[in-house]
Write a protein that holds these residues in place. Structure first.
Motif, PDB file in Angstrom:
ATOM      1  N   SER A  36       9.911 -13.349  -6.094  1.00 16.33           N
ATOM      2  CA  SER A  36       9.427 -14.529  -5.176  1.00 16.33           C
ATOM      3  C   SER A  36       8.835 -14.394  -4.278  1.00 16.33           C
ATOM      4  CB  SER A  36      10.901 -15.152  -4.939  1.00 16.33           C
ATOM      5  OG  SER A  36      10.511 -16.606  -4.204  1.00 16.33           O
ATOM      6  N   ASP A  37       8.765 -13.564  -3.465  1.00 14.75           N
ATOM      7  CA  ASP A  37       7.632 -13.508  -2.366  1.00 14.75           C
ATOM      8  C   ASP A  37       6.244 -12.835  -2.859  1.00 14.75           C
ATOM      9  OD1 ASP A  37       9.706 -14.267  -0.751  1.00 14.75           O
ATOM     10  OD2 ASP A  37      10.201 -12.312   0.171  1.00 14.75           O
ATOM     11  N   SER A  68       5.053 -15.626  -6.149  1.00 17.14           N
ATOM     12  CA  SER A  68       5.488 -16.875  -6.289  1.00 17.14           C
ATOM     13  C   SER A  68       6.327 -17.508  -7.391  1.00 17.14           C
ATOM     14  CB  SER A  68       4.235 -17.846  -6.245  1.00 17.14           C
ATOM     15  OG  SER A  68       3.629 -17.384  -5.023  1.00 17.14           O
ATOM     16  N   SER A 121      10.011 -18.334  -9.131  1.00 13.80           N
ATOM     17  CA  SER A 121      11.416 -18.543  -8.683  1.00 13.80           C
ATOM     18  C   SER A 121      12.553 -18.403  -9.825  1.00 13.80           C
ATOM     19  CB  SER A 121      11.610 -19.905  -8.287  1.00 13.80           C
ATOM     20  OG  SER A 121      10.628 -20.541  -7.241  1.00 13.80           O
ATOM     21  N   PRO A 164       3.637 -20.899 -11.632  1.00 15.54           N
ATOM     22  CA  PRO A 164       2.768 -21.471 -11.051  1.00 15.54           C
ATOM     23  C   PRO A 164       1.761 -22.144 -11.675  1.00 15.54           C
ATOM     24  CG  PRO A 164       2.555 -19.218 -10.770  1.00 15.54           C
ATOM     25  CD  PRO A 164       3.795 -19.303 -11.423  1.00 15.54           C
ATOM     26  N   VAL A 214      -3.307 -19.760 -10.094  1.00 13.97           N
ATOM     27  CA  VAL A 214      -2.479 -18.608  -9.225  1.00 13.97           C
ATOM     28  C   VAL A 214      -1.862 -17.958 -10.512  1.00 13.97           C
ATOM     29  CG1 VAL A 214      -0.311 -18.430  -7.878  1.00 13.97           C
ATOM     30  CG2 VAL A 214      -2.122 -20.181  -7.429  1.00 13.97           C
ATOM     31  N   ASN A 262      -1.599 -13.763 -10.478  1.00 19.36           N
ATOM     32  CA  ASN A 262      -0.380 -13.212 -10.436  1.00 19.36           C
ATOM     33  C   ASN A 262      -0.388 -12.138 -11.718  1.00 19.36           C
ATOM     34  OD1 ASN A 262       0.710 -14.131  -8.141  1.00 19.36           O
ATOM     35  ND2 ASN A 262       1.503 -16.074  -9.101  1.00 19.36           N
TER      36      ASN A 262
END
Length: 306
Positions: free
Chosen positions: A58-59, A62, A64, A81, A85, A89
């Protein structure tokens, strides 16, 4: 659990949960049966490690990840996201996976072969990133391939853009106030100024890049619908590895596959189409068709004049 193995775990967990929501037992079974875990000789994966991995995923990415405790106890990825983004990622995750594999197995050079034609300039990447985030004025020398000259530049940096294994700085040139791109491999003697620029530019670079193919003239071109007819052979390659995020397959026959794009008809895109030779043909817009015809005529003339 090996400390240098965490990135591989993250990638496998994301891959599993993107395919289907899964319980801890299903995730554990998937990981332990993976070639990555077998190669590393890892025989166990605890619930505690999964919970820590979920927090760190998550950190870092991004993403969840939640658990349906009241229903069937499965873990799932709640949402992805935004496109830009998400693309970042994905690149980050791929880089981590490759880096981890190479670090764990130092004999990779015997059976993994990288492309040797790599542009330079990445050594300035963080300095440029810092200048963009903090609105610092940049000073550098930039080499122009066309006129073979080095010129001094003073710019207001706005973004970094990747295209075909090259990185470009997108910035406003203070000399003429125009938005330009500068190849990182041609930037020399870079200095990040101590002063901030105060101008507030209204360029919507996210929208420009959304419809971009390669590096483009950001101020003159508008995105257009482009229709491409491909041979089945070439079409299969384009289908499996899309040229652009706007790509849509609109028609298929025994001999051809047809694709539609919505993007800037840049020089880079034209060169990409030309690289397919007779395997691809632009059907619209007419302006791009004419540009390709002119380019082919000039290429033919260069050979017939010999």
């Amino acid at each position: 659990m090996k400390k240098d193995f965490y990135l591989t775990r993250y990638a496998l967990i994301i891959k599993k949960l993107e395919a289907t929501p899964s319980t801890y037992s299903q995730i554990e079974e998937y990981l332990l049966n993976s070639f990555e875990f077998q190669d590393a000789g890892i025989k166990s994966y605890s619930m505690r490690t999964l919970q820590r991995d979920i927090r760190e995923i998550s950190d870092l990415f991004s993403l969840s990840i939640h658990n349906k405790k009241r229903r069937d106890n499965r873990y799932y990825i709640e949402s992805r996201p935004i496109m830009e983004v998400d693309g970042y990622n994905q690149k980050l995750l791929e880089s981590f996976q490759i880096s981890n594999a190479l670090n764990v197995y130092p004999d990779f050079a015997d059976f993994i072969f990288f492309e040797s034609r790599k542009a330079t300039g990445i050594e300035n990447f963080y300095d440029l990133f810092f200048a963009i985030r903090n609105k610092r004025i940049l000073l550098f020398e930039h080499y122009n391939f066309k006129n073979k000259k080095m010129t001094s530049r003073k710019v207001h940096p706005l973004a970094l853009k990747e295209s075909k294994d090259r990185w470009y700085l997108i910035a406003v040139d203070t000399k003429d106030k125009l938005l330009k791109s500068f190849g990182l491999d041609r930037i020399n003697y870079l200095t990040v100024g101590s002063q901030n620029f105060r101008e507030k530019y209204e360029y919507n670079l996210r929208d420009h890049f959304k419809n971009a193919f390669g590096v483009m003239n950001l101020v003159e071109q508008n995105p257009q619908k482009i229709v491409l007819q491909c041979s089945r052979h070439q079409g299969e390659y384009i289908r499996s590895f899309p040229l652009h995020q706007s790509q849509k397959e609109i028609k298929e026959t025994q001999e051809h596959i047809y694709f539609e794009f919505f993007l800037h008809p840049t020089y880079d895109f034209m060169q990409e189409i030309l690289s397919y030779g007779k395997e691809a043909k632009v059907l619209e817009p007419e302006t791009l068709i004419q540009q390709i015809k002119n380019n082919l005529s000039e290429s033919l003339k260069a050979y017939t004049d010999q």
